[in-house]
Write a protein that holds these residues in place. Structure first.
Motif, PDB file in Angstrom:
ATOM      1  N   GLU A  58       0.816  -1.225   0.000  1.00  0.00           N
ATOM      2  CA  GLU A  58       0.000   0.000   0.000  1.00  0.00           C
ATOM      3  C   GLU A  58       0.843   1.265   0.000  1.00  0.00           C
ATOM      4  OE1 GLU A  58      -0.967   0.818   4.624  1.00  0.00           O
ATOM      5  OE2 GLU A  58      -1.959  -0.932   3.755  1.00  0.00           O
ATOM      6  N   HIS A  59       2.163   1.107  -0.021  1.00  0.00           N
ATOM      7  CA  HIS A  59       3.068   2.254   0.080  1.00  0.00           C
ATOM      8  C   HIS A  59       3.577   2.692  -1.293  1.00  0.00           C
ATOM      9  CE1 HIS A  59       3.106   1.623   4.391  1.00  0.00           C
ATOM     10  NE2 HIS A  59       3.323   0.331   4.144  1.00  0.00           N
ATOM     11  N   THR A  60       3.488   3.989  -1.552  1.00  0.00           N
ATOM     12  CA  THR A  60       4.048   4.556  -2.777  1.00  0.00           C
ATOM     13  C   THR A  60       5.553   4.676  -2.586  1.00  0.00           C
ATOM     14  OG1 THR A  60       2.037   5.820  -3.161  1.00  0.00           O
ATOM     15  CG2 THR A  60       4.003   6.524  -4.358  1.00  0.00           C
ATOM     16  N   ILE A  61       6.321   4.038  -3.461  1.00  0.00           N
ATOM     17  CA  ILE A  61       7.780   4.106  -3.331  1.00  0.00           C
ATOM     18  C   ILE A  61       8.422   4.980  -4.401  1.00  0.00           C
ATOM     19  CG2 ILE A  61       7.924   1.902  -2.139  1.00  0.00           C
ATOM     20  CD1 ILE A  61       9.022   0.745  -4.818  1.00  0.00           C
ATOM     21  N   ALA A  62       7.665   5.306  -5.455  1.00  0.00           N
ATOM     22  CA  ALA A  62       8.169   6.192  -6.502  1.00  0.00           C
ATOM     23  C   ALA A  62       6.988   6.890  -7.152  1.00  0.00           C
ATOM     24  CB  ALA A  62       8.951   5.408  -7.549  1.00  0.00           C
ATOM     25  N   GLU A  63       7.223   8.135  -7.569  1.00  0.00           N
ATOM     26  CA  GLU A  63       6.160   8.915  -8.196  1.00  0.00           C
ATOM     27  C   GLU A  63       6.783   9.820  -9.256  1.00  0.00           C
ATOM     28  OE1 GLU A  63       2.317  11.472  -6.669  1.00  0.00           O
ATOM     29  OE2 GLU A  63       3.921  11.005  -5.279  1.00  0.00           O
ATOM     30  N   TYR A  64       6.091   9.943 -10.377  1.00  0.00           N
ATOM     31  CA  TYR A  64       6.574  10.769 -11.484  1.00  0.00           C
ATOM     32  C   TYR A  64       5.369  11.434 -12.135  1.00  0.00           C
ATOM     33  CZ  TYR A  64       8.485  11.982 -16.068  1.00  0.00           C
ATOM     34  OH  TYR A  64       8.865  12.650 -17.194  1.00  0.00           O
ATOM     35  N   ALA A  65       5.497  12.698 -12.466  1.00  0.00           N
ATOM     36  CA  ALA A  65       4.449  13.401 -13.208  1.00  0.00           C
ATOM     37  C   ALA A  65       5.115  14.117 -14.373  1.00  0.00           C
ATOM     38  CB  ALA A  65       3.728  14.401 -12.310  1.00  0.00           C
ATOM     39  N   GLY A  66       4.532  13.953 -15.562  1.00  0.00           N
ATOM     40  CA  GLY A  66       5.119  14.599 -16.727  1.00  0.00           C
ATOM     41  C   GLY A  66       4.262  14.432 -17.953  1.00  0.00           C
ATOM     42  N   ASP A  67       4.835  14.829 -19.086  1.00  0.00           N
ATOM     43  CA  ASP A  67       4.101  14.734 -20.342  1.00  0.00           C
ATOM     44  C   ASP A  67       3.799  13.274 -20.639  1.00  0.00           C
ATOM     45  OD1 ASP A  67       6.089  13.651 -22.620  1.00  0.00           O
ATOM     46  OD2 ASP A  67       7.204  14.879 -21.177  1.00  0.00           O
ATOM     47  N   GLY A  68       2.801  13.030 -21.452  1.00  0.00           N
ATOM     48  CA  GLY A  68       2.319  11.683 -21.718  1.00  0.00           C
ATOM     49  C   GLY A  68       3.391  10.709 -22.167  1.00  0.00           C
ATOM     50  N   ALA A  69       4.186  11.090 -23.153  1.00  0.00           N
ATOM     51  CA  ALA A  69       5.201  10.176 -23.676  1.00  0.00           C
ATOM     52  C   ALA A  69       6.260   9.852 -22.630  1.00  0.00           C
ATOM     53  CB  ALA A  69       5.847  10.773 -24.923  1.00  0.00           C
ATOM     54  N   GLY A  70       6.718  10.863 -21.916  1.00  0.00           N
ATOM     55  CA  GLY A  70       7.731  10.645 -20.875  1.00  0.00           C
ATOM     56  C   GLY A  70       7.201   9.795 -19.736  1.00  0.00           C
ATOM     57  N   ARG A  94       6.979   6.158 -20.857  1.00  0.00           N
ATOM     58  CA  ARG A  94       8.309   5.541 -20.863  1.00  0.00           C
ATOM     59  C   ARG A  94       8.750   5.192 -19.444  1.00  0.00           C
ATOM     60  NH1 ARG A  94       9.377   9.499 -24.700  1.00  0.00           N
ATOM     61  NH2 ARG A  94      10.409  10.781 -23.134  1.00  0.00           N
ATOM     62  N   TYR A  95       8.509   6.115 -18.503  1.00  0.00           N
ATOM     63  CA  TYR A  95       8.857   5.886 -17.100  1.00  0.00           C
ATOM     64  C   TYR A  95       8.087   4.681 -16.558  1.00  0.00           C
ATOM     65  CZ  TYR A  95       9.471   6.713 -12.115  1.00  0.00           C
ATOM     66  OH  TYR A  95       9.765   6.568 -10.776  1.00  0.00           O
ATOM     67  N   ALA A  96       6.787   4.618 -16.822  1.00  0.00           N
ATOM     68  CA  ALA A  96       5.963   3.516 -16.336  1.00  0.00           C
ATOM     69  C   ALA A  96       6.471   2.177 -16.882  1.00  0.00           C
ATOM     70  CB  ALA A  96       4.499   3.731 -16.725  1.00  0.00           C
ATOM     71  N   GLU A  97       6.794   2.128 -18.160  1.00  0.00           N
ATOM     72  CA  GLU A  97       7.302   0.887 -18.745  1.00  0.00           C
ATOM     73  C   GLU A  97       8.644   0.495 -18.136  1.00  0.00           C
ATOM     74  OE1 GLU A  97       5.918  -1.474 -20.654  1.00  0.00           O
ATOM     75  OE2 GLU A  97       4.139  -0.267 -20.247  1.00  0.00           O
ATOM     76  N   ALA A  98       9.496   1.483 -17.895  1.00  0.00           N
ATOM     77  CA  ALA A  98      10.794   1.196 -17.275  1.00  0.00           C
ATOM     78  C   ALA A  98      10.605   0.646 -15.861  1.00  0.00           C
ATOM     79  CB  ALA A  98      11.653   2.457 -17.238  1.00  0.00           C
TER      80      ALA A  98
END
Length: 59
Positions: free
Chosen positions: A18-30, A33-37
């Motif tokens: 239930e713990h968020t260990i990483a978070e990223y906000a950005g443009d759709g393509a970036g 890519r982050y989510a897939e990585a």
């Protein structure tokens, strides 16, 4: 592109239980890519991709 909401800005979060260990906000393509990585790096963890809430998007 029209200015009718959050556009293609996305928020990606990686969860360990239930713990968020990483978070990223950005443009759709970036963000995609982050989510897939993160999915490749941590295959057993949950990775969510959601539109960034409109109030958090700065234009």
């Amino acid at each position: 592109m029209t200015d009718d909401g959050a556009g293609d800005r996305l928020q990606v979060r990686v969860f360990f239980g239930e713990h968020t260990i990483a978070e990223y906000a950005g443009d759709g393509a970036g963000a995609l890519r982050y989510a897939e990585a993160m999915r490749r790096r941590f295959p057993s963890l949950r990775v969510s991709t959601e539109p960034l809430p409109r109030k958090l998007v700065q234009r």
